[in-house]
Write a protein that holds these residues in place. Structure first.
Motif, PDB file in Angstrom:
ATOM      1  N   VAL A  21       0.839  -1.344  -0.377  1.00 34.05           N
ATOM      2  CA  VAL A  21      -0.158  -0.346   0.035  1.00 34.05           C
ATOM      3  C   VAL A  21       0.778   1.075   0.335  1.00 34.05           C
ATOM      4  O   VAL A  21       0.756   2.560  -0.897  1.00 34.05           O
ATOM      5  N   ALA A  22       1.931   1.679   0.432  1.00 32.75           N
ATOM      6  CA  ALA A  22       3.291   2.535   0.613  1.00 32.75           C
ATOM      7  C   ALA A  22       3.442   2.836  -0.237  1.00 32.75           C
ATOM      8  O   ALA A  22       3.455   3.768  -0.873  1.00 32.75           O
ATOM      9  N   LEU A  23       3.633   1.389  -1.189  1.00 36.41           N
ATOM     10  CA  LEU A  23       4.383   1.365  -2.342  1.00 36.41           C
ATOM     11  C   LEU A  23       3.213   2.169  -3.220  1.00 36.41           C
ATOM     12  O   LEU A  23       3.044   3.801  -4.651  1.00 36.41           O
ATOM     13  N   ILE A  24       2.170   1.465  -3.320  1.00 37.61           N
ATOM     14  CA  ILE A  24       0.861   2.102  -4.353  1.00 37.61           C
ATOM     15  C   ILE A  24       0.726   4.198  -4.320  1.00 37.61           C
ATOM     16  O   ILE A  24       0.320   4.343  -5.433  1.00 37.61           O
ATOM     17  N   VAL A  25       0.644   4.166  -2.691  1.00 40.93           N
ATOM     18  CA  VAL A  25       0.832   5.370  -2.187  1.00 40.93           C
ATOM     19  C   VAL A  25       1.614   6.355  -2.586  1.00 40.93           C
ATOM     20  O   VAL A  25       1.756   7.546  -3.434  1.00 40.93           O
ATOM     21  N   VAL A  26       3.356   6.349  -2.469  1.00 38.52           N
ATOM     22  CA  VAL A  26       4.477   6.537  -2.253  1.00 38.52           C
ATOM     23  C   VAL A  26       4.587   7.713  -4.219  1.00 38.52           C
ATOM     24  O   VAL A  26       5.079   7.890  -4.374  1.00 38.52           O
ATOM     25  N   VAL A  27       4.584   5.835  -4.929  1.00 38.43           N
ATOM     26  CA  VAL A  27       5.825   6.078  -6.043  1.00 38.43           C
ATOM     27  C   VAL A  27       4.840   7.045  -7.324  1.00 38.43           C
ATOM     28  O   VAL A  27       5.272   7.988  -7.944  1.00 38.43           O
ATOM     29  N   PRO A  28       2.695   7.287  -7.119  1.00 37.12           N
ATOM     30  CA  PRO A  28       2.823   8.263  -7.784  1.00 37.12           C
ATOM     31  C   PRO A  28       2.818  10.040  -7.765  1.00 37.12           C
ATOM     32  O   PRO A  28       2.743  10.160  -8.312  1.00 37.12           O
ATOM     33  N   LEU A  29       3.217   9.629  -6.111  1.00 38.63           N
ATOM     34  CA  LEU A  29       3.607  11.026  -5.517  1.00 38.63           C
ATOM     35  C   LEU A  29       4.813  11.766  -6.264  1.00 38.63           C
ATOM     36  O   LEU A  29       4.861  12.639  -6.507  1.00 38.63           O
ATOM     37  N   VAL A  30       5.788  10.549  -6.370  1.00 39.68           N
ATOM     38  CA  VAL A  30       7.124  11.045  -6.552  1.00 39.68           C
ATOM     39  C   VAL A  30       7.194  12.373  -7.292  1.00 39.68           C
ATOM     40  O   VAL A  30       7.778  13.120  -7.847  1.00 39.68           O
ATOM     41  N   PRO A  31       6.689  11.609  -8.397  1.00 37.65           N
ATOM     42  CA  PRO A  31       7.072  13.128  -9.608  1.00 37.65           C
ATOM     43  C   PRO A  31       6.438  14.369  -9.401  1.00 37.65           C
ATOM     44  O   PRO A  31       7.224  15.725  -9.894  1.00 37.65           O
ATOM     45  N   LEU A  32       5.340  14.146  -8.894  1.00 37.50           N
ATOM     46  CA  LEU A  32       4.486  15.467  -8.239  1.00 37.50           C
ATOM     47  C   LEU A  32       5.358  16.316  -7.229  1.00 37.50           C
ATOM     48  O   LEU A  32       5.790  17.509  -7.970  1.00 37.50           O
ATOM     49  N   LEU A  33       6.086  15.522  -6.803  1.00 31.09           N
ATOM     50  CA  LEU A  33       7.306  16.517  -5.854  1.00 31.09           C
ATOM     51  C   LEU A  33       7.834  16.797  -6.572  1.00 31.09           C
ATOM     52  O   LEU A  33       8.743  18.234  -5.915  1.00 31.09           O
ATOM     53  N   LEU A  34       8.848  16.072  -7.418  1.00 31.70           N
ATOM     54  CA  LEU A  34       9.897  16.765  -8.048  1.00 31.70           C
ATOM     55  C   LEU A  34       9.969  17.649  -8.847  1.00 31.70           C
ATOM     56  O   LEU A  34      10.102  18.976  -8.836  1.00 31.70           O
ATOM     57  N   ASP A  35       8.186  17.873  -9.234  1.00 29.17           N
ATOM     58  CA  ASP A  35       7.693  18.639 -10.111  1.00 29.17           C
ATOM     59  C   ASP A  35       7.854  20.489  -9.349  1.00 29.17           C
ATOM     60  O   ASP A  35       8.250  20.997  -9.448  1.00 29.17           O
ATOM     61  N   LEU A  36       7.355  19.862  -8.256  1.00 31.40           N
ATOM     62  CA  LEU A  36       7.348  21.176  -7.198  1.00 31.40           C
ATOM     63  C   LEU A  36       7.945  21.351  -6.957  1.00 31.40           C
ATOM     64  O   LEU A  36       8.722  22.754  -6.575  1.00 31.40           O
ATOM     65  N   ALA A  37       9.551  21.237  -6.701  1.00 35.59           N
ATOM     66  CA  ALA A  37      10.760  21.250  -6.769  1.00 35.59           C
ATOM     67  C   ALA A  37      11.818  22.537  -7.367  1.00 35.59           C
ATOM     68  O   ALA A  37      11.766  23.064  -6.810  1.00 35.59           O
ATOM     69  N   VAL A  38      11.263  21.410  -8.350  1.00 36.59           N
ATOM     70  CA  VAL A  38      12.328  22.178  -9.942  1.00 36.59           C
ATOM     71  C   VAL A  38      11.139  23.417  -9.980  1.00 36.59           C
ATOM     72  O   VAL A  38      11.666  24.154 -10.251  1.00 36.59           O
ATOM     73  N   GLY A  39      10.096  23.149  -9.662  1.00 41.56           N
ATOM     74  CA  GLY A  39       9.077  24.872 -10.095  1.00 41.56           C
ATOM     75  C   GLY A  39       9.670  25.650  -9.444  1.00 41.56           C
ATOM     76  O   GLY A  39       9.573  26.739  -9.458  1.00 41.56           O
ATOM     77  N   ILE A  40       9.736  25.423  -7.742  1.00 45.90           N
ATOM     78  CA  ILE A  40      10.262  26.396  -7.007  1.00 45.90           C
ATOM     79  C   ILE A  40      11.719  26.722  -6.845  1.00 45.90           C
ATOM     80  O   ILE A  40      11.626  27.734  -6.879  1.00 45.90           O
ATOM     81  N   PHE A  41      12.380  25.962  -7.616  1.00 46.21           N
ATOM     82  CA  PHE A  41      13.896  26.182  -7.561  1.00 46.21           C
ATOM     83  C   PHE A  41      13.996  27.049  -9.014  1.00 46.21           C
ATOM     84  O   PHE A  41      14.704  28.433  -9.163  1.00 46.21           O
ATOM     85  N   ARG A  42      12.833  27.091 -10.071  1.00 48.82           N
ATOM     86  CA  ARG A  42      12.965  27.765 -11.408  1.00 48.82           C
ATOM     87  C   ARG A  42      12.387  29.106 -10.972  1.00 48.82           C
ATOM     88  O   ARG A  42      13.017  29.689 -11.628  1.00 48.82           O
TER      89      ARG A  42
END
Length: 57
Positions: A21-42
């Motif tokens: 369940v943790a894998l199913i919940v966390v894996v889809p969130l990784v691209p969103l978190l990376l996109d958020l981090a890159v957007g803040i940096f940019r």
């Protein structure tokens, strides 16, 4: 503090199900978190660097 080792099949199944369940919940969130981090940096980078990125692209 050490965690107790699972001793019954039910405990092992609960651990496996929880990990799944943790894998199913966390894996889809990784691209969103990376996109958020890159957007803040940019955003900071574009504000700091004069003549930064153009938005014509």
């Amino acid at each position: 503090m050490a965690l107790p080792k699972p001793t019954t099949a039910l405990e092992v199944a609960a651990i496996v199900a929880g990990a799944f369940v943790a894998l199913i919940v966390v894996v889809p969130l990784v691209p969103l978190l990376l996109d958020l981090a890159v957007g803040i940096f940019r955003g900071f980078f574009d504000a700091i660097v004069p003549g930064g990125r153009t938005y014509a692209d």
